[in-house]
Design an enzyme around this catalytic site. Structure first.
Site, short mmCIF file in Angstrom:
data_model
loop_
_atom_site.label_atom_id
_atom_site.label_comp_id
_atom_site.label_asym_id
_atom_site.label_seq_id
_atom_site.Cartn_x
_atom_site.Cartn_y
_atom_site.Cartn_z
N ARG A 1 0.83 -1.21 0.00
CA ARG A 1 0.00 0.00 0.00
C ARG A 1 0.87 1.26 0.00
NH1 ARG A 1 -4.23 -1.67 4.86
NH2 ARG A 1 -4.59 -3.81 4.14
N GLU B 1 -10.58 -0.76 -5.68
CA GLU B 1 -11.13 0.18 -4.71
C GLU B 1 -10.19 1.35 -4.46
OE1 GLU B 1 -13.26 -0.27 -0.36
OE2 GLU B 1 -11.24 -1.09 -0.58
#
Length: 476
Positions: free
Chosen positions: A93, A160
């Site tokens: 991430r 997402e």
């Protein structure tokens, strides 16, 4: 997992080592998806909406490749979810690909998700081919371009995130202007893929900080991100909303999503409402947790959501195991039963709440949408506090909004900060907070009567109190 992994990451200078300069072309990836023999995420969502049922999807992600493949297969074989998830690890991430690689080779179990960039697109395709359901990437990255590249090459058809919703809740020091620019790159690739015949579902993380998020803030952030995505060429947008715990408010918020889409988005863009089961403090008792899971699924059905993101009876204890995930999926899916057609909600109360939600969203977003440069307007609004979220991790948001539950448990504004809400909206919020059945009288909106921290703790512990697992002050 046997053998040592080498990094097969994204073809982006400075974002991953040089081990994989050979990502397939977009055309190749589109052809690959067409040959998979299964629907895309956008098709599953559209089919669910047209059939009047709620598609069911779990959260799931582990570090090892074989372990991830086994998890996906077990969930599909025993619970048949409509979509499956690759939850991505924290190192990926944050684009710490080398750290993800070292951790993967040392012990995959130390990763809190699947490091797709590290495993590479060929392994991504292997996961895709192991199950019949389409996959979605869930992560939390303010700059997901490398991850998105590998996702597309893997044939994954739902992704997402957004430049606001995947920045403010997760990152302290990433300028919003940078995350908005990074996500515009992602959305432009989605536009190119749509031109080639592949519609990628772009889910917006309206859940934000997950607890005590006033509906109009959640939906306003999603409207801004949706407008930016549509302008960049995205053709399928899912708007996620977090369960507040108040039936009328949650149904009204979900039913507002298609209305907001018609008001602010161009024709030709599919828009789906997505409901996240309660993301606050979950009850410890299995029966209580399962009651909450089934209740959330019913709310999703009543609100017309296209998709539900499920929870498990182990939420209070950490990351759930496979069996708990299976049981949570099965339980949530039962809310689609035709035997429950008799379940209804007060239409007049929903309509009233919906009208106020739409009014508050308009107050927040319309001054921004009038600006020539929406990205710059968003950055400036966050600096001023005219766009804001509660409990932001980011230094680039004021985080002046203070939420509070009213006497019925609906989430209101104790303080709206600098949000440009109308006087009527502010007066309504104030009136709803001034009578609090929990204290037996008026004045509950005054933080001087009880500490603000105690009030917020009580509101966060809403379901624990309801089930008798704690009092409002958090005492078990």
């Amino acid at each position: 997992m046997s053998g040592k992994v080498v990094l097969l990451g994204a073809d982006r200078a400075g974002e991953a080592p040089h081990g994989n300069r050979a990502l397939p072309s977009l055309e190749d990836s589109v052809d690959y998806v067409a040959g998979l023999g299964k629907p895309t995420a956008a098709q599953v969502l559209q089919d669910a909406r047209e059939s009047g049922r709620v598609a069911i999807q779990p959260r799931c992600g582990v570090g090892g490749h074989e372990e991830m493949k086994a998890l996906l297969r077990d969930l599909e074989n025993e619970a048949a979810p409509d979509l499956l998830t690759l939850t991505i690890d924290s190192h990926t991430r944050l684009k710490r690909f080398e750290q993800a690689l070292r951790t993967l080779n040392r012990d995959p179990a130390d990763l809190n998700g699947y490091p797709l960039v590290t495993h590479g697109w060929r392994r991504g395709r292997e996961l895709n081919e192991s199950v019949a359901a389409p996959l979605e990437i869930r992560h939390g990255s303010p700059d997901a371009r490398a991850l998105f590249d590998v996702s597309v090459a893997s044939g994954i058809t739902s992704f997402e995130g957004g430049g606001i919703s995947y920045n403010l809740p997760y990152s302290k020091a990433v300028p919003v202007a940078e995350s908005l620019a990074a996500w515009e790159d992602v959305d432009r690739v989605c536009g190119r893929l749509a031109e080639l015949g592949l519609v990628v579902d772009r889910e917006l993380f309206g859940t934000l900080t997950a607890v005590l998020v006033p509906p109009s803030i959640s939906l306003a952030i999603s409207v801004v991100e949706a407008v930016l995505a549509a302008r960049a060429g995205v053709r399928c947008i899912s708007v996620a909303y977090p369960q507040s715990g108040h039936l009328v408010q949650d149904v009204a918020a979900l039913r507002s999503i298609p209305l907001l889409a018609r008001r602010y988005l161009p024709p030709g863009v599919q828009v789906h409402a997505v409901f996240h089961e309660f993301m606050g403090v979950f009850p410890k008792g299995r029966a209580h947790a399962e009651d909450l899971i089934f209740y959330g699924a019913l709310v999703a059905r009543l609100g017309g959501a296209s998709k539900l993101i499920t929870k498990t009876y182990q939420e209070a204890y950490g990351i759930p195991d496979t069996r708990a995930n299976i049981e949570g999926l099965r339980l949530a899916a039962r809310a689609n039963s035709p035997l429950l057609d008799f379940v209804a909600v007060d239409a007049d109360r929903v309509a009233e709440e919906q009208e106020w939600i739409l009014t508050e969203v308009a107050d927040i977003v319309e001054p921004l949408l009038e600006q020539r440069d929406l990205r710059a307007a968003v950055t400036a609004a966050l600096e001023r506090g005219t766009l804001d979220i509660p409990f932001s991790a980011s230094r680039y948001a004021k985080s002046e909004v203070i939420p509070k539950r009213d006497a019925e448990g609906a989430i209101r504004y104790l303080s709206a900060g600098s949000l440009p809400l109308s006087g009527r909206a502010l007066r309504r919020n104030d009136a709803l907070l001034r009578h609090d059945a929990r204290t037996g009288g008026s004045g509950a909106a005054d933080p001087g009567l009880r500490s603000l921290l105690a009030d917020l703790t009580g509101d966060i512990n809403y379901f624990l109190t309801l089930f008798g697992e704690t009092d409002r002050e958090g005492t078990s």
